[in-house]
Enzyme design. Structure first.
Site, mmCIF file in Angstrom:
data_model
loop_
_atom_site.group_PDB
_atom_site.id
_atom_site.type_symbol
_atom_site.label_atom_id
_atom_site.label_comp_id
_atom_site.label_asym_id
_atom_site.label_seq_id
_atom_site.Cartn_x
_atom_site.Cartn_y
_atom_site.Cartn_z
ATOM 1 C CG PHE A 13 17.283 15.335 -21.912
ATOM 2 C CD1 PHE A 13 17.431 14.143 -22.462
ATOM 3 C CD2 PHE A 13 17.923 16.347 -21.524
ATOM 4 C CE1 PHE A 13 18.901 13.851 -21.985
ATOM 5 C CE2 PHE A 13 19.127 16.116 -21.199
ATOM 6 C CZ PHE A 13 19.639 14.867 -21.394
ATOM 7 C CD GLN A 14 20.030 15.417 -17.643
ATOM 8 O OE1 GLN A 14 19.825 16.415 -17.351
ATOM 9 N NE2 GLN A 14 21.156 14.786 -17.969
ATOM 10 C CG MET B 75 29.595 -9.254 7.490
ATOM 11 S SD MET B 75 30.323 -9.974 8.783
ATOM 12 C CE MET B 75 30.746 -8.516 9.771
#
Lengths: 166, 558
Positions: B112-113, B471
């Site tokens: 996890f993570q 732009m």
């Protein structure tokens, strides 16, 4: 385009080879061969990479890689002052006795070693310049190559010039 | 040697290295570190999104010249800083990112993570490293700061697996940092300086192009002195803006794609071009064929790989800008250049012919930028976002001191302006800090205003709102027969109302007179203000060199 040989002395730690190959990919060069082994004491690794490309562009790539913190030394070796060697292990199909005899002759001609002989196969070790190994491979193709493995080029400069002492 | 946890050693090393601010967002992998941080005097600045925290640390670094620290958790926390790390690296800004990581026993399991942030950031960092032994934390922290802030500065990522921060070890805080593969060259060789000095002394039409290396090395004073000795007009790249004061008689301003006419006309006329701490970006040179066709180029850079990369030089100076310039000045100081020579006269004539019009009655890009300059003290810091307003500021905003004009040049990161301004304010709380933004970039990271308000880093934002990605729209008008694709923004957000919810003061102006009044009020105030300026969506930024053309192929009018 000719093969350039780039030699490295790098910190022997995870990720360094990844960073080198990642940089080569980023500049759109392809690695033709790579050899690497940790040196004595194992603090450093010597890597030899060959790649095709305009030598001037390869030099720019070398300058980029020279910046990498974990690379201690990197340089493109001068082809005129460099000894290069490649090694191949070639397994030939030699069921026919005539084929076996011819194979042994060619291996001898290239000063190769015979590492294994079975009734229908021969394994040869061929060492030499890239061209010599290529020529050997061509000469034995009609006999029948079952499998071949090559180390890729390793190289060293002539005389007193070394990676550490340019 | 002292025994302590990795987390405590991490904080202690940062303190020892003089770090005073950490920007970031916490997470599970950072719990031990943030706990140790409670007992430290280092100020923790919580962000609202990790990208913004990384830009804050970057803005802090650029304004102060000290490394900026961003600290984020593993997985998404780490991937969210990728843009910020790349932005800093491309502009050689000393950013050090500390990323939390899952415990070593879980690394490689898709925990996890968990994300392989070392692999992810390999090609956008100067160096990255995962610490695998708690005893190595002091070394890793010191090494990261050292590498980020020496030589050609850049971004570093240090990955800290959670167990390494929890475990205890004997810590050596005097550990030496010595990389056999990293020895930045500071002092150039005397022969390089001799050669360059000889060429510069012989030059009849010398021109200097100064880049970010001058700003980063703090060599603005030396560069100006050299220009004065040589009577050499001096243009700058975008990153070099501030290396010579804009009101100096020899200053030509910005050169390149949106360079000023005097710069873009004079650079190709040089017989000797001294390029100081600039990497010849395509945005600075235009087409290489038209860049300096008759000039002998002297290239000074701290990064050897930049020399002869894009433009072949006649001679090089490889070393730090400040040291190199001191060496050069020493060799050329006896030169007496006439104040009335042909070249000097041409410079003055050129500069006179390109005086800016002073019509400030209508709301136009140049008028808004001039109004901002007039309202700010000379040492105020301006950050920009990316796009038309950035080029307007680059062309028209006068800078008097290095490190007071901060912009994302190399990567061109929209959303950089507001968080970078907060970081700059954290670094230099006594200065006024103003961010010039367009609506596109502002809307990407405007949520960082809550940090500006809640953590008391009051900044001013001037939001040039043309309801366009301006732009790109300009390129479509000029090069795509005016076919607008994906640039119009018909969203209904009211920025002046939105920023009030963050606790900032928001105001929309309707005239230049009102803009001047609001700017004066904002500069005098100690709270965050956003001034929205409605712009004409059809307004183009000039001068402009169309992509692929040479410096003299300047478009100036519609």
């Amino acid at each position: 385009m000719s093969l350039s040989v780039i030699s490295f002395l790098v910190e022997n730690k995870p990720g360094v080879l990844f960073n080198i190959s990642n940089n080569i990919r980023r500049k759109n060069f392809n690695i033709h061969s790579i050899t690497a082994i940790a040196g004595e004491g194992e603090d450093t690794t010597r890597i030899t990479i060959t790649s095709r490309g305009d030598p001037k562009e390869i030099d720019k790539l070398v300058e980029q890689m020279n910046k990498m913190v974990d690379i201690i030394i990197v340089k493109r070796l001068d082809p005129l002052r460099t000894i290069q060697r490649d090694m191949a292990l070639v397994k030939l199909h030699t069921a026919d006795p005539m084929a076996q005899e011819e194979a042994l002759e060619i291996i001898n001609k290239y000063k190769g070693l015979i590492l294994d002989i079975k009734p229908d196969t021969v394994i040869a070790q061929i060492t030499g310049s890239v061209n010599e190994v290529n020529d050997f491979t061509k000469e034995v193709t009609h006999i029948g190559i079952i499998e071949a493995a090559r180390t890729g080029i390793t190289a060293i400069e002539k005389g007193w010039v070394t990676l550490k002492e340019p | 040697m002292t025994e302590m946890t990795g987390s405590k050693a991490y904080i202690k090393t940062l303190e020892q290295e003089g770090i005073t601010h950490i920007f970031g967002i916490t997470g599970a992998a950072l719990i031990p570190i943030c706990d140790a941080l409670l007992d430290s005097k280092i100020r923790y600045v919580p962000g609202v999104h990790e990208q913004g925290s990384a830009h804050m640390a970057d803005g802090y670094a650029r304004a102060s010249g000290k490394p900026g620290i961003v600290q984020v958790t593993s997985g998404p926390g780490a991937t969210n800083i990728v843009t910020g790390v790349a932005t800093a690296q491309l502009d050689s800004s000393p950013l050090v990112a500390f990323t939390g990581q899952v415990p070593m026993s879980m690394v490689g399991t898709d925990a996890f993570q968990e994300v392989d942030i070392i692999g992810v950031t390999a090609s956008i960092t100067k160096w990255n490293h995962q610490v695998r032994d708690p005893a190595r934390i002091p070394w890793a922290v010191k090494a990261g700061l050292h590498i980020a802030n020496t030589g050609r500065k850049g971004a570093v990522v240090i990955d800290l697996p959670k167990n390494i921060t929890q475990e205890t070890a004997e810590m050596d805080f005097d550990v030496e940092i010595d990389f056999s593969g990293y020895k930045p060259r500071i002092t150039p060789s005397p022969s390089e300086l001799d050669w360059a000095a000889k060429l510069l002394a012989e030059a009849e039409k010398p021109v200097i192009v100064a880049g970010g290396g001058i700003v980063s090395s703090g060599a603005g004073k030396e560069l100006t002195e050299l220009a004065e000795i040589l009577m050499a007009p001096t243009a700058t790249s975008l990153m070099g803006k501030g290396s010579i004061a804009s009101n100096h008689p020899l200053s030509l301003g910005l050169c390149g794609m949106h360079g000023r006419e005097e710069a873009n006309y004079m650079v190709p006329d040089a017989d000797v071009l001294f390029v100081a701490g600039s990497r010849f970006s395509d945005r600075t040179t235009g087409s290489l064929a038209g860049f300096a066709p008759n000039a002998r180029v002297i290239h000074m850079d701290i990064d050897k790989s930049e020399i002869d990369k894009n433009v072949d030089s006649v001679t090089r100076i490889w070393g730090d800008a400040k040291h190199s310039l001191i060496g050069l000045i020493d060799r050329v100081k006896t030169i007496k250049r006439s104040q009335n020579g042909d070249w000097t006269k041409k410079i003055q004539e050129f500069k006179r012919s390109y005086q800016e019009p002073n019509d400030n009655s209508d709301i136009t890009g140049p008028a808004v930028i001039r109004a901002i300059r007039n309202a700010l003290p000379s040492n105020a810091i301006v950050t920009t976002d990316v796009g038309q307003h950035q080029m307007l500021a680059a062309i028209h905003y006068d800078v008097y001191e290095p490190c007071t004009f901060l912009t994302s040049g190399g990567l061109g990161t929209m959303g950089w302006g507001v968080p970078a301004a907060i970081g700059a304010k954290a670094a230099l709380p006594d200065r006024k800090v103003l961010s010039i933004c367009g609506d596109g970039g502002f809307h990407m990271t405007e949520n960082n205003l809550s940090t500006a308000v809640d953590d008391d880093f009051p900044i001013i934002v001037v939001l040039l709102n043309n309801r366009m990605l301006g732009m790109v729209a300009q390129w479509q008008r000029l090069f795509m027969n005016g076919r607008y694709a994906a640039v119009q923004r018909n969203y209904s957000v009211d920025y002046t109302e939105l920023v009030k919810d963050y606790g900032a003061h928001g105001v929309r102006i309707e005239s230049m007179k009102q803009l001047n009044t609001e700017l004066t009020r904002a500069v005098g105030a100690d709270y965050t203000t956003v001034i929205e300026v409605p712009m004409d969506p059809e307004e183009n930024v000039y001068p402009m060199i169309p992509p692929g053309m040479g410096l003299k192929d300047i478009l100036t009018e519609d």
